[in-house]
Write a protein that holds these residues in place. Sequence first.
Motif, PDB file in Angstrom:
ATOM      1  N   THR A 137       0.831  -1.196   0.000  1.00 35.50           N
ATOM      2  CA  THR A 137       0.000   0.000   0.000  1.00 35.50           C
ATOM      3  C   THR A 137       0.867   1.249   0.000  1.00 35.50           C
ATOM      4  O   THR A 137       2.000   1.240   0.472  1.00 35.50           O
ATOM      5  N   ARG A 138       0.352   2.299  -0.559  1.00 29.91           N
ATOM      6  CA  ARG A 138       0.998   3.601  -0.712  1.00 29.91           C
ATOM      7  C   ARG A 138       2.000   3.627  -1.859  1.00 29.91           C
ATOM      8  O   ARG A 138       2.657   4.644  -2.079  1.00 29.91           O
ATOM      9  N   PHE A 139       2.105   2.560  -2.631  1.00 31.70           N
ATOM     10  CA  PHE A 139       2.999   2.614  -3.787  1.00 31.70           C
ATOM     11  C   PHE A 139       2.633   3.773  -4.697  1.00 31.70           C
ATOM     12  O   PHE A 139       3.499   4.521  -5.159  1.00 31.70           O
ATOM     13  N   PHE A 140       1.353   3.943  -4.962  1.00 31.14           N
ATOM     14  CA  PHE A 140       0.925   4.983  -5.897  1.00 31.14           C
ATOM     15  C   PHE A 140       1.178   6.373  -5.333  1.00 31.14           C
ATOM     16  O   PHE A 140       1.487   7.313  -6.064  1.00 31.14           O
ATOM     17  N   LYS A 141       1.070   6.520  -4.006  1.00 33.46           N
ATOM     18  CA  LYS A 141       1.426   7.791  -3.374  1.00 33.46           C
ATOM     19  C   LYS A 141       2.931   8.033  -3.481  1.00 33.46           C
ATOM     20  O   LYS A 141       3.391   9.156  -3.691  1.00 33.46           O
ATOM     21  N   ASN A 142       3.716   6.953  -3.322  1.00 27.59           N
ATOM     22  CA  ASN A 142       5.166   7.090  -3.357  1.00 27.59           C
ATOM     23  C   ASN A 142       5.670   7.515  -4.735  1.00 27.59           C
ATOM     24  O   ASN A 142       6.652   8.249  -4.849  1.00 27.59           O
ATOM     25  N   VAL A 143       5.005   7.030  -5.779  1.00 28.23           N
ATOM     26  CA  VAL A 143       5.406   7.442  -7.127  1.00 28.23           C
ATOM     27  C   VAL A 143       4.645   8.687  -7.571  1.00 28.23           C
ATOM     28  O   VAL A 143       4.839   9.186  -8.680  1.00 28.23           O
ATOM     29  N   GLU A 144       3.758   9.157  -6.684  1.00 27.30           N
ATOM     30  CA  GLU A 144       2.982  10.390  -6.917  1.00 27.30           C
ATOM     31  C   GLU A 144       2.188  10.322  -8.217  1.00 27.30           C
ATOM     32  O   GLU A 144       2.172  11.239  -9.023  1.00 27.30           O
ATOM     33  N   GLN A 145       1.524   9.169  -8.394  1.00 17.81           N
ATOM     34  CA  GLN A 145       0.671   8.959  -9.559  1.00 17.81           C
ATOM     35  C   GLN A 145      -0.618   8.275  -9.122  1.00 17.81           C
ATOM     36  O   GLN A 145      -0.649   7.540  -8.133  1.00 17.81           O
ATOM     37  N   GLN A 146      -1.683   8.491  -9.886  1.00 15.60           N
ATOM     38  CA  GLN A 146      -2.931   7.785  -9.648  1.00 15.60           C
ATOM     39  C   GLN A 146      -2.831   6.363 -10.201  1.00 15.60           C
ATOM     40  O   GLN A 146      -2.137   6.107 -11.191  1.00 15.60           O
ATOM     41  N   ARG A 147      -3.519   5.454  -9.538  1.00 13.05           N
ATOM     42  CA  ARG A 147      -3.486   4.051  -9.965  1.00 13.05           C
ATOM     43  C   ARG A 147      -3.880   3.899 -11.429  1.00 13.05           C
ATOM     44  O   ARG A 147      -3.310   3.089 -12.165  1.00 13.05           O
ATOM     45  N   ASN A 148      -4.861   4.670 -11.889  1.00 16.24           N
ATOM     46  CA  ASN A 148      -5.345   4.519 -13.261  1.00 16.24           C
ATOM     47  C   ASN A 148      -4.380   5.065 -14.312  1.00 16.24           C
ATOM     48  O   ASN A 148      -4.651   4.982 -15.508  1.00 16.24           O
ATOM     49  N   LYS A 149      -3.256   5.607 -13.879  1.00 15.52           N
ATOM     50  CA  LYS A 149      -2.234   6.057 -14.819  1.00 15.52           C
ATOM     51  C   LYS A 149      -1.420   4.884 -15.367  1.00 15.52           C
ATOM     52  O   LYS A 149      -0.695   5.020 -16.346  1.00 15.52           O
ATOM     53  N   PHE A 150      -1.512   3.731 -14.705  1.00 14.56           N
ATOM     54  CA  PHE A 150      -0.765   2.551 -15.123  1.00 14.56           C
ATOM     55  C   PHE A 150      -1.735   1.497 -15.649  1.00 14.56           C
ATOM     56  O   PHE A 150      -2.879   1.409 -15.202  1.00 14.56           O
ATOM     57  N   GLU A 151      -1.264   0.673 -16.578  1.00 15.97           N
ATOM     58  CA  GLU A 151      -2.149  -0.276 -17.243  1.00 15.97           C
ATOM     59  C   GLU A 151      -2.084  -1.683 -16.671  1.00 15.97           C
ATOM     60  O   GLU A 151      -2.934  -2.526 -16.984  1.00 15.97           O
ATOM     61  N   ALA A 152      -1.094  -1.981 -15.844  1.00 15.56           N
ATOM     62  CA  ALA A 152      -0.996  -3.314 -15.244  1.00 15.56           C
ATOM     63  C   ALA A 152      -2.130  -3.527 -14.236  1.00 15.56           C
ATOM     64  O   ALA A 152      -2.814  -2.576 -13.820  1.00 15.56           O
ATOM     65  N   ASN A 153      -2.318  -4.762 -13.834  1.00 22.26           N
ATOM     66  CA  ASN A 153      -3.331  -5.125 -12.838  1.00 22.26           C
ATOM     67  C   ASN A 153      -2.656  -5.228 -11.476  1.00 22.26           C
ATOM     68  O   ASN A 153      -1.763  -6.070 -11.283  1.00 22.26           O
ATOM     69  N   PHE A 154      -3.048  -4.377 -10.537  1.00 19.42           N
ATOM     70  CA  PHE A 154      -2.392  -4.290  -9.239  1.00 19.42           C
ATOM     71  C   PHE A 154      -3.285  -4.857  -8.130  1.00 19.42           C
ATOM     72  O   PHE A 154      -4.491  -4.626  -8.111  1.00 19.42           O
ATOM     73  N   TYR A 155      -2.645  -5.568  -7.196  1.00 21.95           N
ATOM     74  CA  TYR A 155      -3.310  -6.051  -5.998  1.00 21.95           C
ATOM     75  C   TYR A 155      -2.512  -5.534  -4.804  1.00 21.95           C
ATOM     76  O   TYR A 155      -1.323  -5.820  -4.672  1.00 21.95           O
ATOM     77  N   GLU A 156      -3.179  -4.764  -3.945  1.00 20.25           N
ATOM     78  CA  GLU A 156      -2.483  -4.097  -2.839  1.00 20.25           C
ATOM     79  C   GLU A 156      -2.542  -4.922  -1.554  1.00 20.25           C
ATOM     80  O   GLU A 156      -3.580  -5.498  -1.209  1.00 20.25           O
ATOM     81  N   PHE A 157      -1.408  -4.940  -0.852  1.00 25.99           N
ATOM     82  CA  PHE A 157      -1.284  -5.620   0.436  1.00 25.99           C
ATOM     83  C   PHE A 157      -0.540  -4.701   1.392  1.00 25.99           C
ATOM     84  O   PHE A 157       0.325  -3.929   0.978  1.00 25.99           O
ATOM     85  N   ASP A 158      -0.853  -4.828   2.686  1.00 29.47           N
ATOM     86  CA  ASP A 158      -0.348  -3.860   3.657  1.00 29.47           C
ATOM     87  C   ASP A 158       0.947  -4.291   4.339  1.00 29.47           C
ATOM     88  O   ASP A 158       1.485  -3.554   5.148  1.00 29.47           O
ATOM     89  N   ASP A 159       1.456  -5.478   4.011  1.00 33.26           N
ATOM     90  CA  ASP A 159       2.598  -6.017   4.731  1.00 33.26           C
ATOM     91  C   ASP A 159       3.704  -6.401   3.763  1.00 33.26           C
ATOM     92  O   ASP A 159       3.496  -7.178   2.825  1.00 33.26           O
ATOM     93  N   PHE A 160       4.904  -5.880   3.983  1.00 33.39           N
ATOM     94  CA  PHE A 160       6.069  -6.158   3.139  1.00 33.39           C
ATOM     95  C   PHE A 160       6.315  -7.660   3.040  1.00 33.39           C
ATOM     96  O   PHE A 160       6.543  -8.200   1.948  1.00 33.39           O
ATOM     97  N   TYR A 161       6.306  -8.350   4.184  1.00 35.76           N
ATOM     98  CA  TYR A 161       6.576  -9.780   4.196  1.00 35.76           C
ATOM     99  C   TYR A 161       5.580 -10.537   3.325  1.00 35.76           C
ATOM    100  O   TYR A 161       5.935 -11.498   2.634  1.00 35.76           O
ATOM    101  N   HIS A 162       4.316 -10.121   3.380  1.00 36.51           N
ATOM    102  CA  HIS A 162       3.275 -10.788   2.603  1.00 36.51           C
ATOM    103  C   HIS A 162       3.547 -10.639   1.112  1.00 36.51           C
ATOM    104  O   HIS A 162       3.443 -11.611   0.351  1.00 36.51           O
ATOM    105  N   VAL A 163       3.892  -9.439   0.691  1.00 36.77           N
ATOM    106  CA  VAL A 163       4.147  -9.193  -0.724  1.00 36.77           C
ATOM    107  C   VAL A 163       5.324 -10.034  -1.217  1.00 36.77           C
ATOM    108  O   VAL A 163       5.259 -10.673  -2.279  1.00 36.77           O
TER     109      VAL A 163
END
Length: 236
Positions: A137-163
């Motif tokens: 989570t917060r990847f899109f904030k970190n790159v300062e872009q909206q999710r819909n600016k990218f075309e890949a399919n993203f699934y968000e998770f809140d834990d580094f270890y989980h990802v």
Amino acid sequence: MPSVTSTASVAFALTLSINLTASTAYADHDDGHFIIGYINHPRVNDFYKPIIKRAYEQIGIDVNFEKVGGKRGLKLLNEGMTDADVIRYDVVTKDNPNVIAIEPQLSRGASFLLCVKSVVCHADIINDPTAVIAVTTRFFKNVEQQRNKFEANFYEFDDFYHVVELIKTGRFDYAIAPSDFSELNIFDEYGFTHIPLVEHKLVHVINKKHLHLKDKLSEAIAIQLKIHQTRQPNEM
């Protein structure tokens, strides 16, 4: 026998009291004790938490650490329910007006694209509509872009270890996770190709109600970083 109205009033008062007590368990602190949030990440647990703990002890403040998620942790901090967060990218101050960054920076970090060896790996994979990517989570904030600016399919998770576990076990071919470059050997060990997508300063952050402590904290953190840098390898 009490009336329905009076009974309802008592019930409302009790509910309000309970809610206020729950909130002030976080919110009502003095400068002698801080609740500090942290994200469940190996480098945060092993390296940054001890540095921050010693910095606060240096200025006479006891701390309790509370594990929080990426989004939830910032929400708690911005609302003053926690006092600080161990470490965040500096960009968090842009969309959280009550969050103050403390210099000096603790390190530099990046959001890394991680790929298993069997797939094509390049930075523009985030614009491939056939790619499925696990992200923290917060990847899109970190790159300062909206999710819909990218075309890949993203699934968000809140834990580094989980990802990392999701890509390690083959449930995803791609993942995006934050690192201060210290995990690169781990990524190599797991057989991941890793590409930094965007870099930022990594800083300690506090709620603005503690702005008067900014200079003291800055000085204490600088001292603790210097102490760490001068330690011998067998003392680390």
